[in-house]
Scaffold this active site. Structure first.
Site, PDB file in Angstrom:
ATOM      1  N   ASN A 143     -79.896  10.985 -57.343  1.00  0.00           N
ATOM      2  CA  ASN A 143     -79.652  10.412 -56.010  1.00  0.00           C
ATOM      3  C   ASN A 143     -78.166  10.144 -55.753  1.00  0.00           C
ATOM      4  O   ASN A 143     -77.728  10.165 -54.607  1.00  0.00           O
ATOM      5  CB  ASN A 143     -80.465   9.108 -55.889  1.00  0.00           C
ATOM      6  CG  ASN A 143     -79.983   8.233 -54.763  1.00  0.00           C
ATOM      7  OD1 ASN A 143     -80.292   8.467 -53.589  1.00  0.00           O
ATOM      8  ND2 ASN A 143     -79.190   7.211 -55.093  1.00  0.00           N
TER       9      ASN A 143
ATOM     10  N   SER B 267     -80.455  16.529 -48.356  1.00  0.00           N
ATOM     11  CA  SER B 267     -80.158  15.961 -47.027  1.00  0.00           C
ATOM     12  C   SER B 267     -80.560  16.972 -45.954  1.00  0.00           C
ATOM     13  O   SER B 267     -80.572  18.183 -46.211  1.00  0.00           O
ATOM     14  CB  SER B 267     -78.653  15.692 -46.910  1.00  0.00           C
ATOM     15  OG  SER B 267     -78.293  15.425 -45.563  1.00  0.00           O
TER      16      SER B 267
ATOM     17  N   TYR C 158     -69.950  18.627 -47.904  1.00  0.00           N
ATOM     18  CA  TYR C 158     -71.164  17.850 -48.142  1.00  0.00           C
ATOM     19  C   TYR C 158     -72.398  18.703 -47.839  1.00  0.00           C
ATOM     20  O   TYR C 158     -73.334  18.768 -48.636  1.00  0.00           O
ATOM     21  CB  TYR C 158     -71.152  16.597 -47.258  1.00  0.00           C
ATOM     22  CG  TYR C 158     -72.394  15.740 -47.378  1.00  0.00           C
ATOM     23  CD1 TYR C 158     -72.600  14.932 -48.491  1.00  0.00           C
ATOM     24  CD2 TYR C 158     -73.369  15.735 -46.375  1.00  0.00           C
ATOM     25  CE1 TYR C 158     -73.733  14.139 -48.603  1.00  0.00           C
ATOM     26  CE2 TYR C 158     -74.503  14.949 -46.482  1.00  0.00           C
ATOM     27  CZ  TYR C 158     -74.682  14.153 -47.588  1.00  0.00           C
ATOM     28  OH  TYR C 158     -75.823  13.371 -47.704  1.00  0.00           O
TER      29      TYR C 158
ATOM     30  N   SER D 295     -72.936  21.242 -50.453  1.00  0.00           N
ATOM     31  CA  SER D 295     -73.436  20.637 -51.709  1.00  0.00           C
ATOM     32  C   SER D 295     -74.929  20.331 -51.592  1.00  0.00           C
ATOM     33  O   SER D 295     -75.677  20.492 -52.566  1.00  0.00           O
ATOM     34  CB  SER D 295     -72.641  19.375 -52.057  1.00  0.00           C
ATOM     35  OG  SER D 295     -73.025  18.269 -51.256  1.00  0.00           O
ATOM     36  N   LYS D 296     -75.375  19.907 -50.412  1.00  0.00           N
ATOM     37  CA  LYS D 296     -76.786  19.546 -50.262  1.00  0.00           C
ATOM     38  C   LYS D 296     -77.682  20.788 -50.166  1.00  0.00           C
ATOM     39  O   LYS D 296     -78.843  20.752 -50.596  1.00  0.00           O
ATOM     40  CB  LYS D 296     -76.967  18.628 -49.050  1.00  0.00           C
ATOM     41  CG  LYS D 296     -76.338  17.247 -49.260  1.00  0.00           C
ATOM     42  CD  LYS D 296     -76.949  16.540 -50.470  1.00  0.00           C
ATOM     43  CE  LYS D 296     -76.421  15.151 -50.695  1.00  0.00           C
ATOM     44  NZ  LYS D 296     -77.033  14.493 -51.870  1.00  0.00           N
TER      45      LYS D 296
ATOM     46  N   ILE E 101     -80.297   7.509 -42.674  1.00  0.00           N
ATOM     47  CA  ILE E 101     -80.895   6.324 -43.298  1.00  0.00           C
ATOM     48  C   ILE E 101     -79.814   5.238 -43.365  1.00  0.00           C
ATOM     49  O   ILE E 101     -78.667   5.524 -43.745  1.00  0.00           O
ATOM     50  CB  ILE E 101     -81.389   6.646 -44.738  1.00  0.00           C
ATOM     51  CG1 ILE E 101     -82.431   7.774 -44.744  1.00  0.00           C
ATOM     52  CG2 ILE E 101     -81.938   5.393 -45.420  1.00  0.00           C
ATOM     53  CD1 ILE E 101     -83.764   7.463 -44.110  1.00  0.00           C
TER      54      ILE E 101
HETATM   55  N1  LIG Z   1     -77.888   7.564 -45.921  1.00  0.00           N
HETATM   56  C1  LIG Z   1     -78.193   8.714 -45.368  1.00  0.00           C
HETATM   57  O1  LIG Z   1     -78.283   8.833 -44.138  1.00  0.00           O
HETATM   58  C2  LIG Z   1     -78.466   9.922 -46.231  1.00  0.00           C
HETATM   59  C3  LIG Z   1     -78.993  11.058 -45.597  1.00  0.00           C
HETATM   60  C4  LIG Z   1     -79.259  12.191 -46.364  1.00  0.00           C
HETATM   61  C5  LIG Z   1     -79.013  12.170 -47.723  1.00  0.00           C
HETATM   62  N2  LIG Z   1     -78.500  11.049 -48.326  1.00  0.00           N
HETATM   63  C6  LIG Z   1     -78.264  11.114 -49.758  1.00  0.00           C
HETATM   64  O2  LIG Z   1     -78.896  10.024 -50.390  1.00  0.00           O
HETATM   65  C7  LIG Z   1     -78.203   9.700 -51.591  1.00  0.00           C
HETATM   66  C8  LIG Z   1     -77.937   8.203 -51.622  1.00  0.00           C
HETATM   67  O3  LIG Z   1     -77.044   7.892 -50.568  1.00  0.00           O
HETATM   68  P1  LIG Z   1     -77.031   6.476 -49.813  1.00  0.00           P
HETATM   69  O4  LIG Z   1     -77.162   6.763 -48.383  1.00  0.00           O
HETATM   70  O5  LIG Z   1     -77.927   5.523 -50.483  1.00  0.00           O
HETATM   71  O6  LIG Z   1     -75.494   6.104 -50.001  1.00  0.00           O
HETATM   72  P2  LIG Z   1     -74.729   4.965 -50.763  1.00  0.00           P
HETATM   73  O7  LIG Z   1     -75.275   3.634 -50.422  1.00  0.00           O
HETATM   74  O8  LIG Z   1     -73.296   5.242 -50.511  1.00  0.00           O
HETATM   75  O9  LIG Z   1     -75.087   5.247 -52.289  1.00  0.00           O
HETATM   76  C9  LIG Z   1     -74.489   6.271 -53.035  1.00  0.00           C
HETATM   77  C10 LIG Z   1     -74.739   5.966 -54.499  1.00  0.00           C
HETATM   78  O10 LIG Z   1     -74.139   7.001 -55.295  1.00  0.00           O
HETATM   79  C11 LIG Z   1     -73.364   6.379 -56.310  1.00  0.00           C
HETATM   80  N3  LIG Z   1     -72.250   7.245 -56.675  1.00  0.00           N
HETATM   81  C12 LIG Z   1     -71.318   7.803 -55.839  1.00  0.00           C
HETATM   82  N4  LIG Z   1     -70.416   8.491 -56.555  1.00  0.00           N
HETATM   83  C13 LIG Z   1     -70.772   8.366 -57.864  1.00  0.00           C
HETATM   84  C14 LIG Z   1     -70.231   8.851 -59.087  1.00  0.00           C
HETATM   85  N5  LIG Z   1     -69.124   9.602 -59.122  1.00  0.00           N
HETATM   86  N6  LIG Z   1     -70.867   8.533 -60.236  1.00  0.00           N
HETATM   87  C15 LIG Z   1     -71.986   7.766 -60.225  1.00  0.00           C
HETATM   88  N7  LIG Z   1     -72.543   7.291 -59.108  1.00  0.00           N
HETATM   89  C16 LIG Z   1     -71.949   7.579 -57.944  1.00  0.00           C
HETATM   90  C17 LIG Z   1     -72.890   5.067 -55.680  1.00  0.00           C
HETATM   91  O11 LIG Z   1     -72.581   4.096 -56.666  1.00  0.00           O
HETATM   92  P3  LIG Z   1     -71.095   3.743 -57.194  1.00  0.00           P
HETATM   93  O12 LIG Z   1     -70.215   3.625 -55.996  1.00  0.00           O
HETATM   94  O13 LIG Z   1     -71.314   2.487 -57.964  1.00  0.00           O
HETATM   95  O14 LIG Z   1     -70.703   4.863 -58.104  1.00  0.00           O
HETATM   96  C18 LIG Z   1     -74.126   4.644 -54.908  1.00  0.00           C
HETATM   97  O15 LIG Z   1     -75.015   3.958 -55.747  1.00  0.00           O
HETATM   98  C19 LIG Z   1     -76.939  10.551 -51.601  1.00  0.00           C
HETATM   99  O16 LIG Z   1     -77.126  11.681 -52.429  1.00  0.00           O
HETATM  100  C20 LIG Z   1     -76.808  10.981 -50.151  1.00  0.00           C
HETATM  101  O17 LIG Z   1     -76.105  12.192 -50.019  1.00  0.00           O
HETATM  102  C21 LIG Z   1     -78.217   9.938 -47.600  1.00  0.00           C
END
Ligand SMILES: NC(=O)c1ccc[n+]([C@@H]2O[C@H](COP(=O)([O-])OP(=O)(O)OC[C@H]3O[C@@H](n4cnc5c(N)ncnc54)[C@H](OP(=O)(O)O)[C@@H]3O)[C@@H](O)[C@H]2O)c1
Length: 267
Positions: free
Chosen positions: A95, A148, A161, A164-165, A194
């Site tokens: 994730n 995504s 991005y 990558s997805k 989200i």
């Molecule tokens: N929110 C949306 O609308 C959405 C939509 C489609 C897909 N997604 C996908 O859902 C996933 C979770 O995203 P989210 O929305 O929950 O965002 P978020 O709150 O920014 O969470 C991202 C997570 O990834 C971790 N992370 C980032 N870089 C990292 C690294 N180099 N090593 C280890 N951990 C790392 C962060 O923790 P640290 O900063 O502590 O490292 C954090 O826990 C992602 O893959 C994102 O692309 C999100």
């Protein structure tokens, strides 16, 4: 007759990357509520520790494990630490991811490409590889990749991005096809918008009133009329982590409030 206990994760060891906040945190909560011991791993120890404390507060088991998951040495160390502690990994959720502002394809530079690909794609691939080798020896397991909607339709200004997805979707299919004979199921969840720190970063830098206006404009453009919440991803992750999905592999669950239907009226 359908047995609801298939959804139980009792006795399972789960690793959720990026489990300290947002979507990963919601998945970690769901897994812990279903009985799994959940390892949550990302760079920032305070987020992980706070999440682990919340899980312990409702009687679950969680283990915070800080690691930069775009770095090969830290990936290896993270996986071997989990194995030293638990001796197995039943469920992996890839994730962790990042989505910084990027700009036009005419401008993106190599540093941004490497940063994004390291965490969004390389990390997911090599964590999966390390964990799949363990699952092969165990006789099975579940891998869930968080892609995504941008992996289907490119989002302007977020080219790397989106690429990558799209790659994440193919990690799922490549691993699923090679691991099916080892009883390892590999599937994708593709979220739409989200409400998390990542989503808020689109307007978080603006003054409050302006930020609310931008958010409302975005919501109006969505077929659902709203942005989803992380819990709305967690149920699908629980299904894919559980015995209920034993015949499901290489699949993609799109959870986007209808966004990819592409037939909504914008207002
Ligand atoms: N929110 C949306 O609308 C959405 C939509 C489609 C897909 N997604 C996908 O859902 C996933 C979770 O995203 P989210 O929305 O929950 O965002 P978020 O709150 O920014 O969470 C991202 C997570 O990834 C971790 N992370 C980032 N870089 C990292 C690294 N180099 N090593 C280890 N951990 C790392 C962060 O923790 P640290 O900063 O502590 O490292 C954090 O826990 C992602 O893959 C994102 O692309 C999100």
């Amino acid at each position: 007759m359908f047995d609801i206990s298939q959804f139980s994760l009792k006795g399972k060891i789960a690793v959720v990357t990026g489990g300290g906040r947002g979507i990963g945190q919601a998945i970690a909560f769901a897994f812990a509520k279903a009985g799994a011991k959940v390892v949550i791993t990302s760079r920032k120890a305070p987020d992980l520790e706070a999440t682990a404390a919340e899980i312990k507060a409702f009687g679950g088991e969680a283990f915070p494990l800080p690691a930069h998951l775009g770095k090969m040495d830290e990936i290896k160390k993270m996986v071997s630490t989990v194995m030293d502690k638990f001796g197995r990994i039943d469920i992996l959720v890839n994730n962790a991811g990042a989505s910084p502002a990027m700009g036009s394809v005419l401008e993106c530079n190599e540093r941004l490409w490497d940063k994004l690909m390291d965490i969004n794609l390389k990390g997911a691939y090599f964590i999966s590889q390390a964990v799949a080798n363990i699952m092969v020896k165990q006789g099975g397991g579940k891998i869930i990749n968080i892609a995504s909607v941008d992996g289907y339709n490119p989002e302007p200004g977020l080219s790397i991005y989106s690429i990558s997805k799209a790659g994440m979707r193919m990690i799922t299919r490549a691993f699923a096809s090679e691991l099916i004979s080892y009883n390892i199921q590999v599937n994708t969840i593709a979220p739409g918008p989200i409400s998390t720190k990542m989503m808020d970063s689109h307007w978080g830098h603006l003054p409050l009133e302006e930020a609310q206006k931008v958010k409302q404009t975005v919501e109006k453009m969505l077929p659902s009329g709203r942005i989803g919440n992380p819990d709305e991803i967690a149920g699908a992750a629980l299904y894919l982590a559980s015995a209920a999905s034993n015949y499901t592999t290489g699949a993609e669950i799109i959870i986007d409030g209808g966004l990819l239907l592409g037939n909504h009226l914008s207002g």
